[in-house]
Design a protein around this motif. Structure first.
Motif, short mmCIF file in Angstrom:
data_model
loop_
_atom_site.label_atom_id
_atom_site.label_comp_id
_atom_site.label_asym_id
_atom_site.label_seq_id
_atom_site.Cartn_x
_atom_site.Cartn_y
_atom_site.Cartn_z
N LYS A 51 -6.38 -9.71 -0.26
CA LYS A 51 -6.89 -8.72 -0.55
C LYS A 51 -7.80 -8.07 0.23
CE LYS A 51 -6.75 -8.89 -5.27
NZ LYS A 51 -5.13 -8.50 -5.59
N ILE A 52 -8.01 -8.69 1.52
CA ILE A 52 -9.15 -8.38 2.30
C ILE A 52 -7.76 -7.70 3.21
CG2 ILE A 52 -10.13 -9.31 4.41
CD1 ILE A 52 -11.96 -11.09 2.96
N ALA A 53 -7.62 -8.22 3.31
CA ALA A 53 -5.75 -8.29 5.19
C ALA A 53 -5.33 -6.92 4.44
CB ALA A 53 -4.78 -8.71 4.98
N GLU A 54 -4.94 -6.85 3.56
CA GLU A 54 -4.65 -5.41 2.28
C GLU A 54 -5.06 -4.59 2.57
OE1 GLU A 54 -1.24 -4.28 -0.85
OE2 GLU A 54 -2.43 -5.84 -1.42
N ILE A 55 -6.31 -5.05 2.70
CA ILE A 55 -7.25 -3.62 2.13
C ILE A 55 -7.74 -2.69 4.13
CG2 ILE A 55 -9.82 -2.99 1.96
CD1 ILE A 55 -9.43 -4.27 -1.06
N GLN B 178 -10.87 -5.96 -9.68
CA GLN B 178 -11.66 -4.91 -9.54
C GLN B 178 -11.40 -3.79 -7.71
OE1 GLN B 178 -16.15 -4.35 -8.74
NE2 GLN B 178 -16.10 -2.51 -7.65
N LYS B 179 -10.81 -4.97 -6.93
CA LYS B 179 -10.41 -4.93 -6.10
C LYS B 179 -8.92 -4.09 -5.60
CE LYS B 179 -13.85 -5.12 -3.15
NZ LYS B 179 -14.53 -3.88 -2.73
N ASP B 180 -8.26 -4.79 -7.29
CA ASP B 180 -7.09 -3.95 -6.72
C ASP B 180 -7.02 -2.84 -7.31
OD1 ASP B 180 -5.97 -6.53 -6.70
OD2 ASP B 180 -5.19 -7.10 -8.96
N GLN B 181 -7.72 -1.86 -8.39
CA GLN B 181 -7.77 -1.13 -8.77
C GLN B 181 -8.03 -0.32 -6.88
OE1 GLN B 181 -11.14 -0.78 -11.51
NE2 GLN B 181 -10.23 -1.60 -13.22
N LYS C 73 -3.88 2.65 -1.62
CA LYS C 73 -2.17 3.21 -1.72
C LYS C 73 -1.67 4.81 -1.66
CE LYS C 73 -0.05 -1.82 -2.19
NZ LYS C 73 0.41 -2.46 -3.37
N GLU C 74 -2.34 5.15 -3.10
CA GLU C 74 -2.09 6.29 -3.18
C GLU C 74 -2.50 7.34 -2.20
OE1 GLU C 74 -3.09 9.63 -7.21
OE2 GLU C 74 -3.93 7.35 -6.87
N GLU C 75 -3.48 7.11 -1.34
CA GLU C 75 -4.58 8.18 -0.79
C GLU C 75 -4.02 8.23 0.81
OE1 GLU C 75 -8.51 7.00 0.43
OE2 GLU C 75 -9.12 7.94 -1.94
N ASN C 76 -2.94 6.99 1.35
CA ASN C 76 -2.42 6.92 2.04
C ASN C 76 -0.89 7.27 1.82
OD1 ASN C 76 -3.63 4.79 5.07
ND2 ASN C 76 -4.71 4.37 2.10
N GLY C 77 -0.71 7.27 0.74
CA GLY C 77 0.79 7.83 0.59
C GLY C 77 0.78 8.99 0.62
N VAL C 78 -0.43 9.68 0.53
CA VAL C 78 0.03 11.05 0.13
C VAL C 78 -0.63 11.38 1.93
CG1 VAL C 78 -1.87 14.06 0.08
CG2 VAL C 78 -1.64 12.04 -1.25
N LEU C 79 -1.28 10.58 2.84
CA LEU C 79 -1.65 10.48 3.99
C LEU C 79 -0.24 10.52 4.48
CD1 LEU C 79 -4.93 9.19 4.93
CD2 LEU C 79 -4.41 11.41 5.33
N THR C 80 1.15 9.50 4.52
CA THR C 80 1.94 9.46 5.07
C THR C 80 2.93 10.76 4.44
OG1 THR C 80 1.51 7.01 4.26
CG2 THR C 80 4.24 8.31 4.52
N GLN C 81 3.08 11.31 3.72
CA GLN C 81 3.58 12.35 3.26
C GLN C 81 3.20 13.28 4.37
OE1 GLN C 81 2.90 13.77 -0.90
NE2 GLN C 81 4.52 12.30 -1.33
N GLN C 82 2.20 13.62 4.58
CA GLN C 82 1.07 14.19 5.44
C GLN C 82 1.60 14.12 7.22
OE1 GLN C 82 -2.71 14.60 4.97
NE2 GLN C 82 -2.95 16.43 3.28
N ASN C 83 1.58 13.01 7.20
CA ASN C 83 2.18 12.69 8.92
C ASN C 83 3.35 13.08 8.74
OD1 ASN C 83 -0.50 11.91 8.86
ND2 ASN C 83 0.07 9.94 8.71
N GLU C 84 4.55 12.36 8.25
CA GLU C 84 5.44 12.70 7.44
C GLU C 84 6.63 14.31 8.38
OE1 GLU C 84 7.39 11.05 4.04
OE2 GLU C 84 7.59 8.80 5.26
#
Length: 313
Positions: free
Chosen positions: A71-75, A123-126, A132-143
Motif C-alpha cells: 500500500k505504501i509503495a502504491e500510494i 481504509q487505505k484501499d479506499q 487512481k481516479e484522480e490520476n486517471g483524470v490527470l492522465t487524460q489531461q496529460n494525454e
C-alpha cells in the motif's frame, strides 16, 4: 519362659504398623506424582495452545506487514501522503517484536490490534481508489496536453521548415544576385614597357626589352553592380605556376573561397559602369622576367573575373 510370646507379638505389631505406614506413604507419593504429571500436562497444553496463538498472530502480522508495504509503495506511486502509514508500519514492527515473549502474550489484545490494522488497510484501499481516479483524470489531461503539445510541435516544425525553405530560397536568390552583380573582365591585354618608357603590344616579348609590364583590364558594364569604390587584385603566375610577388612593391594577401591567397598587385578604383579600363603597371625592380608563358588572374569582390597572359622569350 512364658512372657516371651507377648514380646514377639508386639514386635510383629510394630512391623505391621511400619509396613502399613510405608504403604500409605507410597500411595501418597503416587498420588502426588500423578497430580504433578496432570499439572504438567495441563501446563504443556496451555503453553502449546499459547504458542499456537502466538504463531497465528505472527503469521497475521507478517501478512499485514506485506500488505502495508504494498500500500505504501502504491500510494507513493500515485502521489499520495504515506506519513501515517509509516507510523503504523513502525508500530507494527514493535508488536511483532513483543510476540517473542510468549509469557506476556495476550491473545485478545493482539486480536484487537490485528482488527485495527485490517481496518486501516481497508481504509487505505479506499484512498488508493480515490487516487487512481484522480490520476486517471490527470492522465487524460496529460494525454490531451501531450496531443496539443505534439500538434504545436508539428506546427512549429512546419513553420520552421517553411522558414528554412524561405531562408534557403532567399540565400539562393541572394547568391544569384551577388553572382549577377559581380564584375566581369571583358578584355585583358598585356603590354611591355622598356627602360625608356616605350610600350609594345602583341603579348610576346623579349626578356631584355621588358622593364615593366602594363596590364589593362576592361570591365564589362553591369547594371546590378554597385557603383562604388572597389578593389581589383592581380595575380601573375610565372611559367612554373608560382605567384610573382614582392611585399616591398605592393604585393599582399586577400581571401578567395575562404582561403588566403597572395596577390601580385592591387588597384583601388571607382566603378562607374562605363566599360572603364583599369591599368596595372608592374615592374620587378630591375629583375628580369624569365622566359616562358605567364598567366594573369584578375579578382574582385571574391570572384575571379578574368584571365589573360603573355609570353617572354
Amino acid at each position: 519362659m512364658e512372657p516371651r510370646p507377648q514380646s514377639q507379638n508386639n514386635s510383629r505389631s510394630y512391623l505391621l504398623a511400619a509396613l502399613l505406614v510405608l504403604a500409605a506413604l507410597n500411595l501418597l507419593l503416587l498420588y502426588f506424582y500423578y497430580q504433578e504429571r496432570q499439572d504438567n500436562k495441563t501446563k504443556d497444553a496451555t503453553i502449546a495452545a499459547k504458542t499456537e496463538e502466538v504463531l497465528s498472530a505472527k503469521t497475521k502480522l507478517d501478512s499485514i506487514s506485506a500488505q502495508l508495504d504494498a500500500k505504501i509503495a502504491e500510494i507513493q506511486q500515485l502521489g499520495g501522503n504515506v506519513d501515517s502509514l509509516m507510523k503504523v508500519k513502525a508500530q507494527l514492527e514493535v508488536d511483532k517484536r513483543e510476540l517473542r515473549n510468549v509469557n506476556t502474550f495476550d491473545s485478545k489484545k493482539y486480536e484487537q490490534k490485528i482488527r485495527n490494522y485490517q481496518a486501516i488497510l481497508a481504509q487505505k484501499d479506499q484512498e488508493i481508489a480515490r487516487l487512481k481516479e484522480e490520476n486517471g483524470v490527470l492522465t487524460q489531461q496529460n494525454e490531451s496536453l501531450a496531443q496539443e503539445n505534439n500538434s504545436l510541435k508539428a506546427e512549429k516544425q512546419t513553420l520552421s521548415d517553411s522558414v528554412v525553405a524561405v531562408s534557403s530560397k532567399n540565400q539562393e536568390l541572394a547568391e544569384k544576385v551577388t553572382i549577377a552583380a559581380a564584375l566581369r573582365a571583358e578584355n585583358i591585354t598585356v603590354d611591355a614597357i622598356n627602360k625608356r618608357g616605350k610600350e609594345k603590344d602583341g603579348g610576346s616579348y623579349k626578356a631584355r626589352k621588358i622593364d615593366k609590364i602594363k596590364v589593362s583590364v576592361r570591365l564589362a558594364p553591369n547594371g546590378l553592380a554597385k557603383q562604388e569604390e572597389k578593389d581589383l587584385y592581380m595575380r601573375i603566375l610565372d611559367p612554373s605556376g608560382a605567384v610573382v610577388s614582392d611585399m616591398a612593391t605592393g604585393s599582399g594577401e586577400f581571401t578567395y573561397n575562404g582561403q588566403g591567397m597572395i596577390y601580385t598587385a592591387m588597384q583601388r578604383f571607382m566603378f562607374d559602369n562605363s566599360r572603364q579600363t583599369v591599368d596595372f603597371i608592374y615592374g620587378r625592380g630591375g629583375q628580369r622576367f624569365s622566359s616562358g608563358a605567364y598567366t594573369i588572374e584578375i579578382y574582385c569582390e571574391g570572384f575571379r573575373i578574368g584571365e589573360g597572359g603573355f609570353t617572354v622569350k
